[in-house]
Structure formats: structure tokens, C-alpha cells
Motif scaffolding. Sequence first.
Motif, PDB file in Angstrom:
ATOM      1  N   ASP A  96      -3.874   1.252   1.796  1.00  0.00           N
ATOM      2  CA  ASP A  96      -2.585   1.949   1.800  1.00  0.00           C
ATOM      3  C   ASP A  96      -2.834   3.382   2.251  1.00  0.00           C
ATOM      4  N   ALA A  97      -2.370   3.702   3.466  1.00  0.00           N
ATOM      5  CA  ALA A  97      -2.483   5.059   4.011  1.00  0.00           C
ATOM      6  C   ALA A  97      -1.099   5.573   4.376  1.00  0.00           C
ATOM      7  N   THR A  98      -0.098   5.192   3.583  1.00  0.00           N
ATOM      8  CA  THR A  98       1.293   5.509   3.899  1.00  0.00           C
ATOM      9  C   THR A  98       1.753   6.838   3.321  1.00  0.00           C
ATOM     10  N   GLY A  99       0.818   7.671   2.859  1.00  0.00           N
ATOM     11  CA  GLY A  99       1.191   8.987   2.358  1.00  0.00           C
ATOM     12  C   GLY A  99       1.848   8.920   0.991  1.00  0.00           C
ATOM     13  N   ARG A 100       2.632   9.956   0.698  1.00  0.00           N
ATOM     14  CA  ARG A 100       3.234  10.066  -0.627  1.00  0.00           C
ATOM     15  C   ARG A 100       4.200   8.916  -0.930  1.00  0.00           C
ATOM     16  N   ASN A 101       4.687   8.223   0.085  1.00  0.00           N
ATOM     17  CA  ASN A 101       5.567   7.072  -0.156  1.00  0.00           C
ATOM     18  C   ASN A 101       4.843   5.916  -0.812  1.00  0.00           C
ATOM     19  N   ARG A 102       3.543   5.781  -0.570  1.00  0.00           N
ATOM     20  CA  ARG A 102       2.721   4.731  -1.155  1.00  0.00           C
ATOM     21  C   ARG A 102       3.414   3.379  -1.019  1.00  0.00           C
ATOM     22  N   ALA A 103       3.727   3.019   0.218  1.00  0.00           N
ATOM     23  CA  ALA A 103       4.555   1.847   0.482  1.00  0.00           C
ATOM     24  C   ALA A 103       3.969   0.555  -0.070  1.00  0.00           C
ATOM     25  N   LEU A 104       2.638   0.452  -0.128  1.00  0.00           N
ATOM     26  CA  LEU A 104       2.015  -0.770  -0.648  1.00  0.00           C
ATOM     27  C   LEU A 104       1.746  -0.675  -2.142  1.00  0.00           C
ATOM     28  N   ALA A 105       1.230   0.453  -2.598  1.00  0.00           N
ATOM     29  CA  ALA A 105       0.833   0.596  -3.997  1.00  0.00           C
ATOM     30  C   ALA A 105       1.987   1.000  -4.906  1.00  0.00           C
ATOM     31  N   ARG A 106       3.063   1.534  -4.337  1.00  0.00           N
ATOM     32  CA  ARG A 106       4.149   2.104  -5.127  1.00  0.00           C
ATOM     33  C   ARG A 106       4.758   1.161  -6.164  1.00  0.00           C
ATOM     34  N   PRO A 107       5.025  -0.095  -5.847  1.00  0.00           N
ATOM     35  CA  PRO A 107       5.640  -0.967  -6.859  1.00  0.00           C
ATOM     36  C   PRO A 107       4.791  -1.147  -8.102  1.00  0.00           C
ATOM     37  N   LEU A 108       3.494  -0.818  -7.992  1.00  0.00           N
ATOM     38  CA  LEU A 108       2.603  -1.019  -9.140  1.00  0.00           C
ATOM     39  C   LEU A 108       2.675   0.120 -10.134  1.00  0.00           C
ATOM     40  N   SER A 109       3.075   1.338  -9.674  1.00  0.00           N
ATOM     41  CA  SER A 109       2.989   2.490 -10.568  1.00  0.00           C
ATOM     42  C   SER A 109       4.142   3.457 -10.425  1.00  0.00           C
TER      43      SER A 109
END
Length: 393
Positions: free
Chosen positions: A162-175
Motif C-alpha cells: 500500500d503506497a496510496t499515501g494518507r488515504n491508505r486505500a488498501l490498509a484503511r478498512p483495517l484501522s
Amino acid sequence: MTVLSNEFDVAIAGGGPAGSSAAIQLALNGARVLLVEQKEFPRPKLCGEFISPECISHFERLGVAGAMLAAGASQISNTVFYSRSGASVYLPSEWFKPGARALGLSRGEMDHKLLERAKEVGVTVLENAHAGPLLHDGTRVSGFTVRVDDTLHACRAIITIDATGRNRALARPLSHSAIKPKLVAFKVHLKNAYLNGGDCEIYFYQRGYGGLSRIENGTSNLCFIVAARDVRRLGSDPETVMREVVMQNKRAAFTLRDAHPCSAWLSVSLTGFERYSVTPEPGLLAVGDAAAFIDPFTGSGMLMALESGQLAADTINRHSRDITRVAADYRVAYAKTFHPRMRVASLLRRAAFIPGFADAAIRLTGISSRVRREIARATHRSIAPSVDAGQVR
């Protein structure tokens, strides 16, 4: 709708400096790499557009140093910090890398050069594409889906980044959790700013700070952070915020008095300066701002992006298909490399937001160049290029 299946060693979401640098280094070591970017490059990006001297070594290893200079990057000899009253203290660029200067270059140019280099070395690059959701093989992440127009691709990989910056497009749903933004960042390119050509200037003012530096084509980049309540009070108009808040700083009032925008304003709300898990799930790594967001006034954000891309690539190259070993080693290397400088940056930020402290600190540190040097270098500690990188097989 067509669903296509593709197999890669590494799948990366996000074509900024962290994602592109990781992709280039992995491809150079023989990996089959997919890099998915939501936008089409070149594109504008909210950023201070300050490239610290240590980044030059990364550019050389990636094969883009010449391209960055050819794009018209300005050379920056000093970073000068100004308190509201106009007191100043300077940090020479050579303190961070002897004999080197920092660079000022728009993200549109810099990111485009890195992405083009990724294509040259064999990375499969998809622009105007949306990455996600994640694919899983049991509890392990095994890639992600990619939507291009009306076509959905199932792209599987041994390791996902995940290199999508502050949006954290891949990791975001986890945290991800809803947090009311306390700060707002703005960025614009300016003409006719009264700035010393070799300087990057940092301005402190009530509840915020900003930076101004030269980039290509005779323009200057202004990027600043202000309290969300001040933005609301001033009707969310960026030029009004610049005039009424940033120009509280005596030096900013001088350098910006006749400046006018030559680009569209960009803005983003900030919840804070966070650190996240760099291994959110088995098989998933986070790099760049998706892993941690450091204070822009340190001037080390671009360096952290390139370094974290290097760390991820080196770790993957060493351990190949052993995702458990990759995750463990990456966590240790990341903490060792970045956590000390993040702690220093956090302390400096808290102090800077105390009324009157920035002015006192600037006056006091002006007495000793040794103290200034040690504080500055504590937010820029770099890592040496890896010499133990095997190929992904």
C-alpha cells in the motif's frame, strides 16, 4: 464486465515516490511488478516539493538523478526558519549531505520521472486505475482487484504494498476511524514571490506553519498548514487564509505581498501526524505516508518515502516468497530507521505550537550552530543502500 487474472511477485497501489521507488528496485532485481495509480501522470499534488539532499543518492540508484535536474529542479542551499516577529535561523543543506544541495521540483515533474523510469525497467504500470478491494488466500493478502474503465482485473501477488499515501486505500478498512480534522493544508504555485533563490523559507504563525521555496520555471511553491477553525472563520478561501493567517509572520508578509497564484489551489484536511501498522495483514506492507506522516517542516517527507520504498524492496528481495520473514524484518527495519526521527519531529511540533515558543527557540538555537545541526539531523537520519539484495524468484 470482463475479469482478467494476472500473476505478479509484487503488486503496488500508488505511483508516488514510495511506490515507484519500490517498484523500480524490485524490477531491477528481476521481480514481476504491478504498479497501479489512480491518476494519470503528470498531475499536481499537495506537497512542500522540497527534496532533501539525501534524496539525491536515491535518485542516482534509481537512475533518475539526471532526469530530475533536466526537469528544471532549483537548487536549495539553506532552509531558513522565521518566527512571527521575523527572527530567523538557518540550516545549510550540506549539513545533511556534505557537498550537496536540496532540490525544489514540483511533484508533477518528480513523480512523472519516477513513473516513467518504472516503465523503462519493466514494471507493469496502470494509470487511471482503481486498486482494491484486497484479495485473500485464507488469512493472507494475495493481491487486489483493479478496475480500469469497465474492466475488472483480479491481480494476484506474493506480496502487496500500500503506497496510496494518507488515504491508505488498501490498509484503511483495517484501522480507519472517523476523526474530526483539526488542521487543513493548502498548496499553490506562485509568481513574483520575493524569495532568495537558494533558500527554502519556513514561517511560523499562530496555530500553524508554512514553507516557500523555488521550483522549476521561475515559480515558487507555497505549502502551509493552519487550524481548521481559522479556515472556517475565514470562509474557507485559501487566499484569504494566506493573507490573514500566514502573513501574520513578518517575513511571509514581505515575501508574499505581491505574489499571485499561477496554479489552482489544492487543499486537504489533516487529522494529525500518525503512525500506522506497516504490516496491517499477512502479505501486506505499507510504505510512504500510508505507513507514517511526518511533519512537513522537517523537510524529510520525501526522504522517508524513498527510504521506505527502499526498505520494502530490499526486504522482499532478501526473503523472496517467505512472507512471514518479510513482514518481521520490515517491521524491525522500519522502526529502527524511522521511529527515532518521528519522536523528535513530534516533540518539535508540540513545542512549535506553544505561543511564543517558536520565537524563543529560533533565537536560542541561533546562538549555537552545533545545536541546530544535531536537532536538524535527528529528523533526517538516513540509511545506507542495501548490499544484500537477492532476487525474487
